[in-house]
Design a protein around this motif. Structure first.
Motif, PDB file in Angstrom:
ATOM      1  N   ALA A 261       4.103   8.952 -10.524  1.00 13.54           N
ATOM      2  CA  ALA A 261       3.674   8.886 -11.927  1.00 13.54           C
ATOM      3  C   ALA A 261       3.063  10.210 -12.370  1.00 13.54           C
ATOM      4  CB  ALA A 261       2.682   7.737 -12.113  1.00 13.54           C
ATOM      5  N   GLY A 262       2.214  10.794 -11.518  1.00 16.92           N
ATOM      6  CA  GLY A 262       1.592  12.067 -11.867  1.00 16.92           C
ATOM      7  C   GLY A 262       2.571  13.221 -11.847  1.00 16.92           C
ATOM      8  N   THR A 263       3.400  13.286 -10.792  1.00 10.55           N
ATOM      9  CA  THR A 263       4.325  14.412 -10.653  1.00 10.55           C
ATOM     10  C   THR A 263       5.408  14.383 -11.711  1.00 10.55           C
ATOM     11  OG1 THR A 263       3.956  14.334  -8.263  1.00 10.55           O
ATOM     12  CG2 THR A 263       5.817  15.635  -9.031  1.00 10.55           C
ATOM     13  N   ALA A 264       6.081  13.227 -11.857  1.00 13.19           N
ATOM     14  CA  ALA A 264       7.173  13.136 -12.833  1.00 13.19           C
ATOM     15  C   ALA A 264       6.667  13.380 -14.247  1.00 13.19           C
ATOM     16  CB  ALA A 264       7.841  11.766 -12.732  1.00 13.19           C
ATOM     17  N   GLY A 265       5.526  12.788 -14.588  1.00 17.96           N
ATOM     18  CA  GLY A 265       4.983  12.986 -15.929  1.00 17.96           C
ATOM     19  C   GLY A 265       4.627  14.427 -16.203  1.00 17.96           C
ATOM     20  N   THR A 266       3.994  15.099 -15.226  1.00 13.38           N
ATOM     21  CA  THR A 266       3.592  16.487 -15.407  1.00 13.38           C
ATOM     22  C   THR A 266       4.801  17.412 -15.522  1.00 13.38           C
ATOM     23  OG1 THR A 266       1.524  16.130 -14.229  1.00 13.38           O
ATOM     24  CG2 THR A 266       2.296  18.395 -14.385  1.00 13.38           C
ATOM     25  N   LEU A 267       5.865  17.118 -14.785  1.00 15.34           N
ATOM     26  CA  LEU A 267       7.048  17.977 -14.787  1.00 15.34           C
ATOM     27  C   LEU A 267       8.012  17.663 -15.928  1.00 15.34           C
ATOM     28  CD1 LEU A 267       7.779  18.235 -10.962  1.00 15.34           C
ATOM     29  CD2 LEU A 267       6.661  19.890 -12.444  1.00 15.34           C
ATOM     30  N   GLY A 268       7.605  16.786 -16.830  1.00 14.26           N
ATOM     31  CA  GLY A 268       8.405  16.561 -18.023  1.00 14.26           C
ATOM     32  C   GLY A 268       9.363  15.389 -17.974  1.00 14.26           C
TER      33      GLY A 268
ATOM     34  N   ALA B  79       6.836   4.467 -13.191  1.00 18.33           N
ATOM     35  CA  ALA B  79       6.121   4.450 -11.917  1.00 18.33           C
ATOM     36  C   ALA B  79       4.681   3.995 -12.113  1.00 18.33           C
ATOM     37  CB  ALA B  79       6.156   5.840 -11.282  1.00 18.33           C
ATOM     38  N   GLY B  80       4.044   4.449 -13.199  1.00 20.09           N
ATOM     39  CA  GLY B  80       2.685   4.015 -13.475  1.00 20.09           C
ATOM     40  C   GLY B  80       2.601   2.528 -13.748  1.00 20.09           C
ATOM     41  N   ALA B  81       3.606   1.990 -14.458  1.00 22.83           N
ATOM     42  CA  ALA B  81       3.629   0.548 -14.735  1.00 22.83           C
ATOM     43  C   ALA B  81       3.757  -0.259 -13.451  1.00 22.83           C
ATOM     44  CB  ALA B  81       4.771   0.232 -15.693  1.00 22.83           C
ATOM     45  N   LEU B  82       4.613   0.213 -12.516  1.00 24.25           N
ATOM     46  CA  LEU B  82       4.765  -0.515 -11.252  1.00 24.25           C
ATOM     47  C   LEU B  82       3.486  -0.442 -10.428  1.00 24.25           C
ATOM     48  CD1 LEU B  82       6.454  -2.168  -9.336  1.00 24.25           C
ATOM     49  CD2 LEU B  82       7.445  -0.048  -8.427  1.00 24.25           C
TER      50      LEU B  82
ATOM     51  N   ALA C 114       0.833  -1.206   0.000  1.00 29.23           N
ATOM     52  CA  ALA C 114       0.000   0.000   0.000  1.00 29.23           C
ATOM     53  C   ALA C 114       0.868   1.258   0.000  1.00 29.23           C
ATOM     54  CB  ALA C 114      -0.934  -0.005   1.204  1.00 29.23           C
ATOM     55  N   ASP C 115       1.942   1.242   0.807  1.00 30.56           N
ATOM     56  CA  ASP C 115       2.824   2.408   0.862  1.00 30.56           C
ATOM     57  C   ASP C 115       3.529   2.639  -0.472  1.00 30.56           C
ATOM     58  OD1 ASP C 115       2.141   2.775   3.491  1.00 30.56           O
ATOM     59  OD2 ASP C 115       3.921   1.784   4.307  1.00 30.56           O
ATOM     60  N   VAL C 116       4.063   1.574  -1.045  1.00 32.45           N
ATOM     61  CA  VAL C 116       4.782   1.704  -2.312  1.00 32.45           C
ATOM     62  C   VAL C 116       3.821   2.110  -3.431  1.00 32.45           C
ATOM     63  CG1 VAL C 116       6.095   0.460  -4.076  1.00 32.45           C
ATOM     64  CG2 VAL C 116       6.604   0.107  -1.647  1.00 32.45           C
ATOM     65  N   SER C 117       2.631   1.527  -3.423  1.00 32.25           N
ATOM     66  CA  SER C 117       1.646   1.863  -4.457  1.00 32.25           C
ATOM     67  C   SER C 117       1.283   3.342  -4.396  1.00 32.25           C
ATOM     68  CB  SER C 117       0.393   1.000  -4.284  1.00 32.25           C
ATOM     69  OG  SER C 117      -0.555   1.304  -5.288  1.00 32.25           O
ATOM     70  N   HIS C 118       1.081   3.864  -3.190  1.00 30.25           N
ATOM     71  CA  HIS C 118       0.761   5.291  -3.045  1.00 30.25           C
ATOM     72  C   HIS C 118       1.929   6.145  -3.536  1.00 30.25           C
ATOM     73  CE1 HIS C 118      -0.863   8.998  -1.461  1.00 30.25           C
ATOM     74  NE2 HIS C 118       0.221   9.179  -0.716  1.00 30.25           N
ATOM     75  N   PHE C 119       3.143   5.729  -3.218  1.00 31.17           N
ATOM     76  CA  PHE C 119       4.326   6.493  -3.632  1.00 31.17           C
ATOM     77  C   PHE C 119       4.444   6.545  -5.154  1.00 31.17           C
ATOM     78  CE2 PHE C 119       8.770   6.472  -5.013  1.00 31.17           C
ATOM     79  CZ  PHE C 119       9.229   7.642  -4.429  1.00 31.17           C
ATOM     80  N   VAL C 120       4.340   5.395  -5.812  1.00 25.29           N
ATOM     81  CA  VAL C 120       4.524   5.393  -7.267  1.00 25.29           C
ATOM     82  C   VAL C 120       3.343   6.050  -7.979  1.00 25.29           C
ATOM     83  CG1 VAL C 120       6.097   3.433  -7.304  1.00 25.29           C
ATOM     84  CG2 VAL C 120       3.634   3.019  -7.464  1.00 25.29           C
ATOM     85  N   HIS C 121       2.160   6.014  -7.352  1.00 20.78           N
ATOM     86  CA  HIS C 121       1.008   6.716  -7.928  1.00 20.78           C
ATOM     87  C   HIS C 121       1.287   8.219  -8.001  1.00 20.78           C
ATOM     88  CE1 HIS C 121      -3.136   7.959  -8.693  1.00 20.78           C
ATOM     89  NE2 HIS C 121      -2.975   8.839  -7.717  1.00 20.78           N
ATOM     90  N   ARG C 122       1.767   8.789  -6.897  1.00 23.07           N
ATOM     91  CA  ARG C 122       2.084  10.209  -6.882  1.00 23.07           C
ATOM     92  C   ARG C 122       3.254  10.515  -7.813  1.00 23.07           C
ATOM     93  NH1 ARG C 122       2.255  12.959  -1.066  1.00 23.07           N
ATOM     94  NH2 ARG C 122       2.620  14.704  -2.485  1.00 23.07           N
TER      95      ARG C 122
END
Length: 550
Positions: A57-64, A72-75, A47-55
């Motif tokens: 995926a959004g942050t890294a993708g948005t920031l380029g 991160a989204g795949a994991l 649960a902790d890792v899933s929450h981390f990679v979810h955030r």
């Protein structure tokens, strides 16, 4: 916000992400080690890792940092799949190659976080679209017309407005230097629509409203207007209604900036989205705590809410449901941001009352387009609900709210404030003699005269039946009497044509006010004082303006 300011802010957000990347890697590494040691079976660590990679995926993708975001989204997806298989078939059912894929993705993410650099961001290299610029502020005293005809031209000029007749698309394109307050296009008098489309689009991009008129108002004429790219279409039945519609469009275009509230538990993303929207000319504010949503809505009064869907403690769907429980936000658009790919889950998330779903990471131009279009419609719908259907003036309740608000402002600033109540004289007799349709025409005519004669900052309302109201901020009562006297004389000179003959109407008015620097009167006290003055005007014979006793 200039392009340089935008780039500086986005670079700051990217730099903050880069600086925190190694810290993030070190923070999540122990949970990843535990999860791997358990064969990806430890539910708390998952649960902790899933929450981390979810955030991430959004942050890294948005920031380029697209590759890092996609990994991160795949994991995140793989962790969810492993959990579903274990729950349905047991731990032994998870194939070893699936666990190996999870290990590999985790290694790539940790390495990516440790090696990320500002120069690797695609966001800073992307071309950002600035807010449309104006060659000059649109001049409300100038209206461009294409085939308007004598009746409409005469009415335009009778209001003191300069009407520029345009004969060709080239002449219209050159008009961008003048930047008129609006363009009226008579569909019946123009040919070669394709040649006109480009110059019209150019003016609309500068904030100039374009209104098409003519024809019968049916589907073919409406479709032709749509293909011209105009803002609105009316049959040319009433030149006065054409001018009123153009004036309302102008007010809508050049009202205060559209406001956007952005909710994301990731402070970096909330700030980036607000920065991008602000650069496009919207007034945007970011927040991270869902528990503060009602307070921020009340204080900021946004036209649209943009919220992350997956947040700890409170989901975006729950935020949407909570907001929709408040009647005052019934028309406010809500947009979800999420990496959620399951169409069924997306539709389920929309059911509490959201209007649109934007996938993370979202392209800046797509974010701006989606938010701006929904904010405009939301503000337009809210505005319609605040206005009387016949006169298009504010409703009684809206006027009372405005009087409270302007009274509070006058109390803070010490500025004067005046309020007037107007009542059509012998209106019942007009209805009985000439019919209710003519009575409606009298109401519409008075509303039209009020809109043209009074300032844009004055609040105009219809309180019901034949009674109207005007709030005049920053205006002493004695001056307000002169303003209403001028309005009375202007309306008195209007002639309406009815089946029974020509009709002229008058009104009586009462004015009350708070002098500059004096303690403010409550909305109720101002309304009561103006009402008493109105009664006095009627008692003195009607067709006059009376100032309330101070």
């Amino acid at each position: 916000m200039s392009m340089f300011d935008l780039q500086d802010r986005l670079r700051g957000a990217v730099s903050a992400f880069v600086e925190g990347a190694i810290v993030s890697a070190e923070a999540i590494a122990p949970r990843l080690d535990l999860l791997r040691a358990s064969g990806w079976a430890d539910e708390d660590a998952a649960a902790d890792v899933s929450h981390f990679v979810h955030r991430l995926a959004g942050t890294a993708g948005t920031l380029g940092f697209g590759d890092l975001g996609r990994t991160a989204g795949a994991l995140e997806t793989l962790i969810a799949d492993i959990g579903e298989v274990r729950l349905a078939e047991g731990a032994a059912a998870v194939a070893p190659d699936i666990l190996a894929q999870a290990d590999l993705l985790a290694d790539i993410i940790l390495a990516g976080l440790k090696g990320v650099a500002v120069g690797g961001s695609d966001l800073l290299a992307a071309a950002m679209t600035p807010a449309p610029g104006l060659a000059g502020s649109p001049d409300p005293a100038v209206v461009a017309t294409i085939g308007a005809g004598p009746a409409l031209l005469d009415m335009v000029r009778a209001t003191g407005t300069t009407a520029i007749e345009i004969a060709s698309p080239d002449a219209l394109e050159a008009l961008s230097v003048v930047c008129p307050g609006g363009v009226i296009v008579n569909l019946e008098a123009m040919d070669g629509d394709d040649a006109w489309r480009g110059p019209l689009d150019g003016l609309r991009a500068q904030g100039v409203p374009v209104l098409a008129v003519g024809g019968t108002g049916d589907f073919p004429w409406g479709l032709r207007a749509c293909r011209l790219g105009v803002d609105a279409y009316l049959p040319l039945d009433d030149p006065g209604e054409v001018l009123d519609r153009l004036a309302r469009m102008r007010l809508t275009r050049h009202a205060e900036p559209l406001r956007v509230l952005v909710l994301d538990d990731d402070a970096v993303l909330a700030g980036v989205y607000a920065t991008i929207l602000g650069a496009a000319g919207l007034e945007a504010e970011g927040m991270t705590d869902p528990a503060q949503i009602l307070e921020r809505l009340e204080a900021f009064e946004p036209d649209v809410l943009v919220t992350d869907l997956h947040m700890p403690g409170c989901s975006g769907a729950e935020v949407a449901a909570l907001v929709r429980h408040r009647a005052q936000y019934a028309t406010m658009p809500i947009i979800f941001l999420s990496r959620e790919q399951d169409l069924g889950l997306q539709l389920g998330a929309l059911s509490p009352g959201a209007d649109f779903f934007l996938p993370k990471p979202v392209r800046p131009d797509f974010l701006v387009s989606a938010v701006r279009s929904r904010a405009r419609r939301g503000r337009g719908l809210a505005e319609m609900m605040r206005r009387d259907g016949l006169s298009r003036l504010f409703t009684h309740s809206t006027i009372l709210d405005g009087l409270e608000r302007e009274g509070a402002r006058a109390g803070r600033t010490g500025a004067p404030l005046s309020f007037a109540l107007l009542d059509l004289d012998h209106f019942k007799a007009i209805n009985q003699t000439h019919g209710h349709a003519t009575g409606d025409q009298v109401i519409v005519t008075l509303a039209r005269v009020m809109r043209r004669a009074l300032r844009g900052c004055d609040l105009l309302g219809r309180c019901g039946g034949e009674e109207f109201a005007v709030i005049l901020p920053g205006t002493p009562a004695e001056q307000a009497v002169g303003v209403i006297e001028d309005l009375r004389a202007l309306f008195r000179g209007q002639t309406l044509r009815a089946p029974t003959g020509e009709v002229r109407a008058t009104f009586s008015a009462g004015v009350a006010g708070t002098p500059a620097g004096a303690p403010p009167l409550s909305a109720t006290a101002l309304f009561t004082a103006a009402d008493k003055a109105l009664a006095e005007a009627k008692a003195r014979g009607r067709d006059r303006v009376v100032l309330a006793e101070s």
